[in-house]
Design a protein around this motif. Structure first.
Motif, mmCIF file in Angstrom:
data_model
loop_
_atom_site.group_PDB
_atom_site.id
_atom_site.type_symbol
_atom_site.label_atom_id
_atom_site.label_comp_id
_atom_site.label_asym_id
_atom_site.label_seq_id
_atom_site.Cartn_x
_atom_site.Cartn_y
_atom_site.Cartn_z
ATOM 1 N N ARG A 6 0.816 -1.209 0.000
ATOM 2 C CA ARG A 6 0.000 0.000 0.000
ATOM 3 C C ARG A 6 0.851 1.262 0.000
ATOM 4 O O ARG A 6 0.451 2.294 -0.520
ATOM 5 N N CYS A 7 2.024 1.198 0.602
ATOM 6 C CA CYS A 7 2.802 2.429 0.677
ATOM 7 C C CYS A 7 4.284 2.214 0.380
ATOM 8 O O CYS A 7 5.072 3.147 0.445
ATOM 9 N N GLY A 8 4.695 0.979 0.074
ATOM 10 C CA GLY A 8 6.076 0.732 -0.314
ATOM 11 C C GLY A 8 7.051 0.716 0.831
ATOM 12 O O GLY A 8 8.267 0.765 0.623
ATOM 13 N N ILE A 9 6.585 0.641 2.061
ATOM 14 C CA ILE A 9 7.464 0.668 3.229
ATOM 15 C C ILE A 9 7.924 -0.745 3.560
ATOM 16 O O ILE A 9 7.127 -1.676 3.595
ATOM 17 N N VAL A 10 9.207 -0.922 3.813
ATOM 18 C CA VAL A 10 9.730 -2.207 4.229
ATOM 19 C C VAL A 10 9.722 -2.267 5.749
ATOM 20 O O VAL A 10 10.305 -1.408 6.416
ATOM 21 N N VAL A 11 9.049 -3.285 6.292
ATOM 22 C CA VAL A 11 8.885 -3.392 7.739
ATOM 23 C C VAL A 11 9.663 -4.594 8.251
ATOM 24 O O VAL A 11 9.511 -5.703 7.740
ATOM 25 N N ALA A 12 10.511 -4.397 9.224
ATOM 26 C CA ALA A 12 11.269 -5.484 9.820
ATOM 27 C C ALA A 12 10.523 -6.044 11.010
ATOM 28 O O ALA A 12 9.949 -5.307 11.809
ATOM 29 N N VAL A 13 10.504 -7.383 11.125
ATOM 30 C CA VAL A 13 9.884 -8.041 12.267
ATOM 31 C C VAL A 13 10.941 -8.160 13.350
ATOM 32 O O VAL A 13 11.751 -9.084 13.367
ATOM 33 N N THR A 14 10.959 -7.213 14.270
ATOM 34 C CA THR A 14 11.969 -7.146 15.319
ATOM 35 C C THR A 14 11.576 -8.035 16.490
ATOM 36 O O THR A 14 10.461 -8.559 16.566
ATOM 37 N N ASP A 15 12.519 -8.183 17.433
ATOM 38 C CA ASP A 15 12.230 -8.949 18.634
ATOM 39 C C ASP A 15 11.054 -8.340 19.392
ATOM 40 O O ASP A 15 10.197 -9.062 19.913
ATOM 41 N N GLN A 16 11.035 -7.020 19.466
ATOM 42 C CA GLN A 16 9.934 -6.351 20.170
ATOM 43 C C GLN A 16 8.604 -6.630 19.498
ATOM 44 O O GLN A 16 7.591 -6.872 20.168
ATOM 45 N N ARG A 17 8.592 -6.644 18.164
ATOM 46 C CA ARG A 17 7.364 -6.914 17.435
ATOM 47 C C ARG A 17 6.907 -8.359 17.663
ATOM 48 O O ARG A 17 5.713 -8.629 17.817
ATOM 49 N N ARG A 18 7.866 -9.292 17.696
ATOM 50 C CA ARG A 18 7.516 -10.694 17.942
ATOM 51 C C ARG A 18 6.978 -10.886 19.352
ATOM 52 O O ARG A 18 6.048 -11.676 19.580
ATOM 53 N N GLU A 19 7.547 -10.191 20.316
ATOM 54 C CA GLU A 19 7.047 -10.282 21.692
ATOM 55 C C GLU A 19 5.627 -9.732 21.802
ATOM 56 O O GLU A 19 4.777 -10.286 22.502
ATOM 57 N N GLU A 20 5.368 -8.646 21.087
ATOM 58 C CA GLU A 20 4.033 -8.075 21.087
ATOM 59 C C GLU A 20 3.042 -9.024 20.415
ATOM 60 O O GLU A 20 1.905 -9.177 20.864
ATOM 61 N N LEU A 21 3.480 -9.667 19.339
ATOM 62 C CA LEU A 21 2.637 -10.651 18.665
ATOM 63 C C LEU A 21 2.299 -11.802 19.606
ATOM 64 O O LEU A 21 1.146 -12.242 19.685
#
Length: 292
Positions: A6-21
């Protein structure tokens, strides 16, 4: 990481993001009662809501894989797996978007596939009184209803939310069944419509859970299901034997809130004769007095 189309942004799945998931999945899992998905609670259940293995079973994914997700492991998850988890955990559109964002994946299902019962739709239900009316989804769950409908076939407000399903009530609720003059014919039609609707939802864990629950609870349902009859839903005449109002003859009309037969629909019941029209107030009590 992933490319957001949708906007061309590359998003990294960080440790913090995995913990939130991981935390998000646990919170959504723990809010679902086993009874809501056709599973027994049992006496030794310590976990609030569903267990991990129950989620993996309903979503048709590996228990180890799902456990790693809840542990915040560094694993790649496909959109198909996330879709199955979202359906199993009954996520609404906002929660679903949050899940895919945390996992760094693109949601393959458009937002238009999710239709909540809006305040405007609930207000419309109230405005339709004294006509009975309800909102059903493609699985025949009763998502909302007005006062006349709540008293048409049984006291719906007294029915547990997980049992507010037209097919479940048509086979397992004695009050509901007592209002149907030709019970077997009506039940067979219910099963045939359910089978026709399920063809588009064969991989949906919530549909499979309802089917399994009905087969286990009702020998009649299991017998009719094995007949493989199909029938598409449509507008038709309904006859009910109400304990107070007597015989009610109503025409059922379905209005889909979005294109597609499995989308939520508004179902209204209009009298086909003057006798029925005069009896409708008996569903909710006498009409209010009008003072001049």
């Amino acid at each position: 990481m992933y490319q957001d189309c949708r906007c061309g942004i590359v998003v990294a799945v960080t440790d913090q993001r995995r913990e939130e998931l991981a935390s998000f999945l646990r919170s959504r899992r723990e809010r679902i009662a086993p009874e809501e998905v056709g599973l027994p609670r049992g006496r030794r259940r310590r976990t609030p809501g569903l267990r991990r293995e129950e989620v993996s079973q309903l979503a048709a994914i590996g228990t180890t894989w799902y456990t790693w997700l809840e542990q915040g492991r560094d694993i790649q998850v496909s959109a198909e797996v996330l879709d199955a988890i979202a359906r199993t955990l009954r996520l609404d559109q906002s929660e679903r978007e949050h899940l895919f964002a945390l996992a760094g994946a693109i949601d393959p299902s458009p937002a238009a596939a999710f239709t909540p019962v809006t305040d405007a739709l609930r207000d419309l239900l109230d405005q339709l009184e004294p006509l009975p009316a309800c909102v059903q989804n493609g699985r025949y769950d009763l998502l909302a209803y007005n006062r006349p409908f709540s008293k048409l076939m049984c006291d719906l407000d007294a029915v547990p939310p997980e049992d507010r399903n037209v097919i479940w009530l048509g086979f397992l609720n004695e009050q509901w069944k007592a209002t149907l003059p030709d019970l077997e014919q009506t039940q067979r039609a219910m099963v045939a419509k359910f089978r026709a609707s399920m063809v588009e939802n064969l991989d949906d864990p919530t549909w499979k859970a309802l089917l399994k629950r009905l087969q286990a609870a009702s020998p009649e349902f299991a017998e009719y299901w094995d007949d493989h009859e199909v029938l598409r839903p449509g507008n038709q005449l309904k006859v009910y034997h109400h304990p107070q109002a007597g015989v009610l003859r109503l025409s059922a009309t379905s209005l889909w809130t979005q294109p597609g037969s499995n989308r939520p629909r508004l179902v209204t019941y209009t009298p086909v004769d003057e006798e029925t029209r005069e009896k409708l107030h008996l569903l909710t009590g006498p009409p209010p007095l009008v003072t001049v």
